[in-house]
Write an enzyme that holds these catalytic residues in place. Structure first.
Site, PDB file in Angstrom:
ATOM      1  N   ARG A  30     -32.397  54.719 -29.669  1.00 42.77           N
ATOM      2  CA  ARG A  30     -32.352  55.188 -30.842  1.00 42.77           C
ATOM      3  C   ARG A  30     -30.943  56.191 -31.422  1.00 42.77           C
ATOM      4  O   ARG A  30     -30.777  55.693 -32.851  1.00 42.77           O
ATOM      5  CB  ARG A  30     -33.751  56.729 -30.117  1.00 42.77           C
ATOM      6  CG  ARG A  30     -34.700  56.718 -30.466  1.00 42.77           C
ATOM      7  CD  ARG A  30     -35.435  57.290 -29.897  1.00 42.77           C
ATOM      8  NE  ARG A  30     -35.060  57.746 -28.748  1.00 42.77           N
ATOM      9  CZ  ARG A  30     -34.665  59.112 -28.462  1.00 42.77           C
ATOM     10  NH1 ARG A  30     -35.939  59.987 -29.049  1.00 42.77           N
ATOM     11  NH2 ARG A  30     -34.463  59.402 -26.805  1.00 42.77           N
ATOM     12  N   ASN A  48     -38.858  57.509 -30.738  1.00 43.55           N
ATOM     13  CA  ASN A  48     -39.713  56.910 -29.069  1.00 43.55           C
ATOM     14  C   ASN A  48     -41.517  56.897 -29.222  1.00 43.55           C
ATOM     15  O   ASN A  48     -42.012  58.042 -30.028  1.00 43.55           O
ATOM     16  CB  ASN A  48     -39.106  57.295 -27.927  1.00 43.55           C
ATOM     17  CG  ASN A  48     -37.678  56.864 -27.301  1.00 43.55           C
ATOM     18  OD1 ASN A  48     -37.124  55.836 -27.882  1.00 43.55           O
ATOM     19  ND2 ASN A  48     -37.119  57.825 -26.632  1.00 43.55           N
TER      20      ASN A  48
END
Length: 105
Positions: A30, A48
Site C-alpha cells: 500500500r 487491505n
C-alpha cells in the site's frame, strides 16, 4: 487543426476500481502504491482486505495510470515479489482528491 480532429483522450481523467492478489500484504504494497501514484499524479485510495487481497481506486490520465503500473511492476520485479490484478472496473471519477491515500476500512 480543427476541434473535431483534436484528440484529448490522453488527458481524460478516469478512475479504476482494482483488486490485487499475490504478495500484497505485509510487504509495504500500500505504501509503495501511494509513493508511486503520488509521483505520477494519480489519486484515490488503497486498503487491505480481510481475505489477503488489496483493493484500490486509482484515478488519473491514461498515461499516469500506465506509468503507475509500469513503476509498480518494476518495483516488484526488483524485490522478486508477484501480484496479479484480479478485478478491474472503470467507475466514475471523484473530484477533490489530492493524492492516493491508505484507507483503514
Amino acid at each position: 487543426m480543427s476541434m473535431d480532429t483534436y484528440d484529448i483522450s490522453d488527458e481524460t481523467i478516469r478512475r479504476v476500481a482494482l483488486r490485487f492478489e499475490g504478495t500484497v500484504q505485509a510487504v509495504g504494497f500500500r505504501w509503495t502504491c501511494c509513493m508511486i501514484a503520488n509521483r505520477v499524479g494519480c489519486t484515490g485510495w488503497v486498503r487491505n482486505e480481510l481475505d489477503g487481497s488489496v483493493s484500490m481506486e486509482l484515478q488519473g490520465t491514461n498515461d499516469a495510470i500506465a506509468s503507475f503500473f509500469s513503476m509498480l511492476q518494476a518495483d516488484y520485479n526488483r524485490r522478486h515479489l508477484t501480484f496479479v490484478v484480479t478485478e478491474s472496473d472503470d467507475i466514475a471519477p471523484v473530484e477533490g482528491e489530492s493524492e492516493l491515500s491508505v484507507r483503514w476500512k
